[in-house]
Scaffold this motif. Structure first.
Motif, short mmCIF file in Angstrom:
data_model
loop_
_atom_site.label_atom_id
_atom_site.label_comp_id
_atom_site.label_asym_id
_atom_site.label_seq_id
_atom_site.Cartn_x
_atom_site.Cartn_y
_atom_site.Cartn_z
N GLN A 115 0.84 -1.20 0.00
CA GLN A 115 0.00 0.00 0.00
C GLN A 115 0.87 1.25 0.00
O GLN A 115 0.54 2.26 -0.64
CB GLN A 115 -0.93 -0.02 1.22
CG GLN A 115 -2.09 -1.00 1.08
CD GLN A 115 -2.91 -1.11 2.35
OE1 GLN A 115 -2.42 -0.86 3.44
NE2 GLN A 115 -4.17 -1.50 2.20
N LEU A 146 2.01 1.79 -3.48
CA LEU A 146 0.96 2.42 -4.29
C LEU A 146 0.88 3.92 -4.02
O LEU A 146 0.73 4.72 -4.95
CB LEU A 146 -0.39 1.77 -3.98
CG LEU A 146 -0.64 0.37 -4.53
CD1 LEU A 146 -2.03 -0.12 -4.12
CD2 LEU A 146 -0.51 0.34 -6.05
N ASP A 206 1.30 7.09 -6.44
CA ASP A 206 0.34 8.19 -6.51
C ASP A 206 1.03 9.54 -6.32
O ASP A 206 0.72 10.51 -7.01
CB ASP A 206 -0.73 8.02 -5.44
CG ASP A 206 -1.73 6.93 -5.81
OD1 ASP A 206 -1.72 6.51 -6.98
OD2 ASP A 206 -2.50 6.51 -4.93
N ARG A 242 -9.39 -7.69 -9.83
CA ARG A 242 -8.31 -7.73 -10.83
C ARG A 242 -8.80 -7.17 -12.17
O ARG A 242 -8.09 -6.41 -12.84
CB ARG A 242 -7.82 -9.18 -11.00
CG ARG A 242 -6.64 -9.30 -11.96
CD ARG A 242 -6.13 -10.73 -11.99
NE ARG A 242 -7.19 -11.67 -12.36
CZ ARG A 242 -7.03 -12.99 -12.40
NH1 ARG A 242 -5.86 -13.52 -12.07
NH2 ARG A 242 -8.03 -13.77 -12.75
N LEU A 298 -9.18 -3.43 -11.86
CA LEU A 298 -7.89 -2.73 -11.90
C LEU A 298 -7.46 -2.50 -13.35
O LEU A 298 -6.98 -1.40 -13.69
CB LEU A 298 -6.83 -3.53 -11.14
CG LEU A 298 -5.43 -2.94 -11.12
CD1 LEU A 298 -5.43 -1.54 -10.49
CD2 LEU A 298 -4.47 -3.86 -10.35
N ASN A 357 -7.14 1.24 -15.02
CA ASN A 357 -5.89 1.68 -15.66
C ASN A 357 -6.15 2.24 -17.05
O ASN A 357 -5.64 3.29 -17.43
CB ASN A 357 -4.90 0.50 -15.74
CG ASN A 357 -3.92 0.50 -14.58
OD1 ASN A 357 -3.35 1.53 -14.23
ND2 ASN A 357 -3.75 -0.66 -13.97
N LEU A 364 -8.86 4.69 -10.01
CA LEU A 364 -7.68 3.84 -10.16
C LEU A 364 -7.09 3.51 -8.80
O LEU A 364 -6.72 2.36 -8.53
CB LEU A 364 -6.64 4.54 -11.03
CG LEU A 364 -5.28 3.81 -11.18
CD1 LEU A 364 -5.49 2.42 -11.78
CD2 LEU A 364 -4.32 4.63 -12.02
N ARG A 365 -7.00 4.53 -7.95
CA ARG A 365 -6.44 4.30 -6.61
C ARG A 365 -7.29 3.32 -5.82
O ARG A 365 -6.79 2.40 -5.17
CB ARG A 365 -6.39 5.64 -5.87
CG ARG A 365 -5.96 5.53 -4.41
CD ARG A 365 -4.45 5.35 -4.32
NE ARG A 365 -4.05 5.34 -2.93
CZ ARG A 365 -3.68 4.25 -2.27
NH1 ARG A 365 -3.65 3.09 -2.88
NH2 ARG A 365 -3.31 4.31 -1.01
N GLN A 396 -6.75 -0.20 -7.14
CA GLN A 396 -5.47 -0.75 -6.70
C GLN A 396 -5.55 -1.26 -5.26
O GLN A 396 -5.08 -2.35 -4.94
CB GLN A 396 -4.38 0.30 -6.84
CG GLN A 396 -4.01 0.64 -8.28
CD GLN A 396 -3.06 1.82 -8.37
OE1 GLN A 396 -3.09 2.72 -7.53
NE2 GLN A 396 -2.22 1.83 -9.40
N TYR A 402 -7.78 -4.32 -5.01
CA TYR A 402 -7.12 -5.50 -5.55
C TYR A 402 -6.13 -6.08 -4.53
O TYR A 402 -6.10 -7.30 -4.32
CB TYR A 402 -6.38 -5.13 -6.84
CG TYR A 402 -5.48 -6.23 -7.35
CD1 TYR A 402 -6.00 -7.35 -7.98
CD2 TYR A 402 -4.09 -6.15 -7.19
CE1 TYR A 402 -5.17 -8.36 -8.43
CE2 TYR A 402 -3.26 -7.16 -7.64
CZ TYR A 402 -3.80 -8.26 -8.26
OH TYR A 402 -2.98 -9.27 -8.70
#
Length: 438
Positions: free
Chosen positions: A159, A162, A166, A374, A377, A381, A408-409, A412, A415
């Motif tokens: 995380q 990620l 970001d 999945r 995600l 994207n 998107l965040r 992610q 997922y």
């Protein structure tokens, strides 16, 4: 320069090499999941206590079985009469003992039948097995908890990765928005929105960083690892994704569960206990022999000159004829306790089946969620990349970029959560099936 510091350093180096080696062996630099589990099995205090408990049980068994061996004893005494005992024979006082005497009693006994020792002999294997099974039970739960803690740390670390992505992306957005604002292409709201998102991402990174410290502390505690030392986690992302699957068509085999094995051992011990009370109707039999040395003399210096030995052998039989129906009641109680245990088997089978049903349902649910996240995600994207290009081309507004970036965040994070939930859920299914390895 004084030689004292040099001498102290040399003494520290040569005196404590074993301690230094032990310290080095207990420290990790990097560890996979399996290495974390193995470290916990070797260092976790509760595991060490469990292993010591096995040794205590073994020592207690040997102590009880020692009663099968001949028991040898030697008693010695030395006595002096200030006034010797007197007996009156035909009206005449006669001394009946010498002023000094000494005795030595050498005795030997051998149990032929003794129900206490027989019970210890018959149950020794099962008692050792029970101690070993309790250790196995601790190993299973330790493996389960360490594995989940390992995955929890990995989740927080990823995380953070990620958030770092970001922050990099938002930093570019802030720069682009600022340049466009300066060029008069857009107003200042785009720049401010980008800055707000960047500030939130940096604050979120701080939260995850502190969370990793707390979760790492929990992992160390479960492993029995020094809290002041640190190590890194080693993992293969591709392998993790490949390990999420398990055969959902497997059926529960109760005998593979350690709890069921413990109940079987307890059943054997209760059966032996029932036999023990039945053996109460059989007499205790033992053989014995004594050799006694007896020395007596009025002159202390000549005490050990003359010996008057005696010796004998024999056999003893002890049979309690009536004890107020105590033995009958003990047999009845032992039989009822054994009968009562059958309900524990039934309850455990139902509990295991219910546990498996619940864990399998949870696994299937999170596995389906993983597949959905999945796919989400990949879609998020594509959407973000498309809208970002359109924004740079002046087709889309920055607000649409923010929405796409937020989606998107979220995709992610969802997922990652789904991935580690399915890994954790798989562990629960393996435990329910009794196939969790350590």
């Amino acid at each position: 320069m004084s030689k004292l510091p040099v001498i102290v350093l040399l003494s520290l180096y040569f005196i404590n090499p074993a301690q230094a080696q032990q310290k080095q062996d207990s420290i990790l630099t990097a560890a996979t999941l399996n290495e974390c589990v193995q470290y916990a099995l070797a260092h976790q205090p509760r595991m060490q206590q469990s292993l010591i408990d096995e040794q205590i049980v073994d020592a207690n068994i040997k102590s009880k079985l020692a009663d099968w061996y001949p028991q040898l004893n030697l008693d010695y005494s030395l006595q002096h009469y200030f006034k010797t005992p007197v007996s009156v024979i035909n009206g005449t006082p006669v001394s009946t003992a010498a002023k000094n005497f000494s005795t030595a009693y050498f005795s030997a006994t051998q149990n032929i039948f003794n129900r206490d020792v027989l019970l210890a002999s018959r149950t020794a294997k099962n008692v050792r097995t029970e101690a070993s099974q309790l250790t196995t039970d601790n190993k299973i739960y330790l493996t389960l908890n360490v594995s989940k803690a390992f995955y929890d740390v990995l989740l927080s670390q990823q995380q953070i990765d990620l958030v770092n992505q970001d922050i990099t992306r938002l930093s570019r957005s802030v720069k682009d928005a600022l340049n466009q604002y300066k060029a008069g292409i857009v107003d200042k709201t785009d720049y401010k929105r980008a800055q707000i998102l960047l500030n939130n991402a940096q604050a979120e990174k701080k939260q995850y960083t502190e969370a990793v410290k707390a979760k790492f502390s929990t992992l160390k505690l479960l492993m029995g690892y020094p809290q002041n030392d640190s190590f890194s986690l080693v993992y293969d992302s591709v392998q993790l994704k490949n390990e999420i699957f398990i055969d959902t068509l497997q059926q529960v085999n109760y005998e593979t569960r350690i709890e069921y094995q413990l109940l079987k051992t307890e059943q054997s011990l209760l059966q032996s206990n029932l036999k023990y009370y039945k053996w109460a109707f059989i007499p205790n039999i033992s053989a014995y022999g004594n050799y006694n040395f007896y020395y007596a003399n009025n002159d202390f210096s000549k005490l050990y000159k003359n010996n008057f030995p005696s010796s004998y052998v024999g056999i003893s039989l002890g049979f309690p004829i009536f004890q107020g129906f105590k033995r009958t009641a003990q047999i009845r109680s032992a039989q009822l306790t054994l009968d009562r245990l059958q309900y524990n088997f039934q309850s455990l089978r139902d509990s295991i089946q219910s546990e498996y049903t619940q864990t399998l349902a949870a696994y299937k649910s999170v596995l389906n969620d993983y597949s959905t996240q999945r796919e989400n995600l990949d879609l998020a994207n594509d959407v973000y990349n498309t809208i970002n290009l359109q924004y740079k081309a002046g087709v889309k507004t920055y607000l649409e970029v923010i929405v796409a970036e937020s989606d998107l965040r979220a995709a992610q994070v969802n997922y990652l959560n789904a991935l580690y939930e399915v890994l954790s859920s798989k562990l629960d299914v393996q435990k329910a099936l009794g196939i969790l390895t350590y």
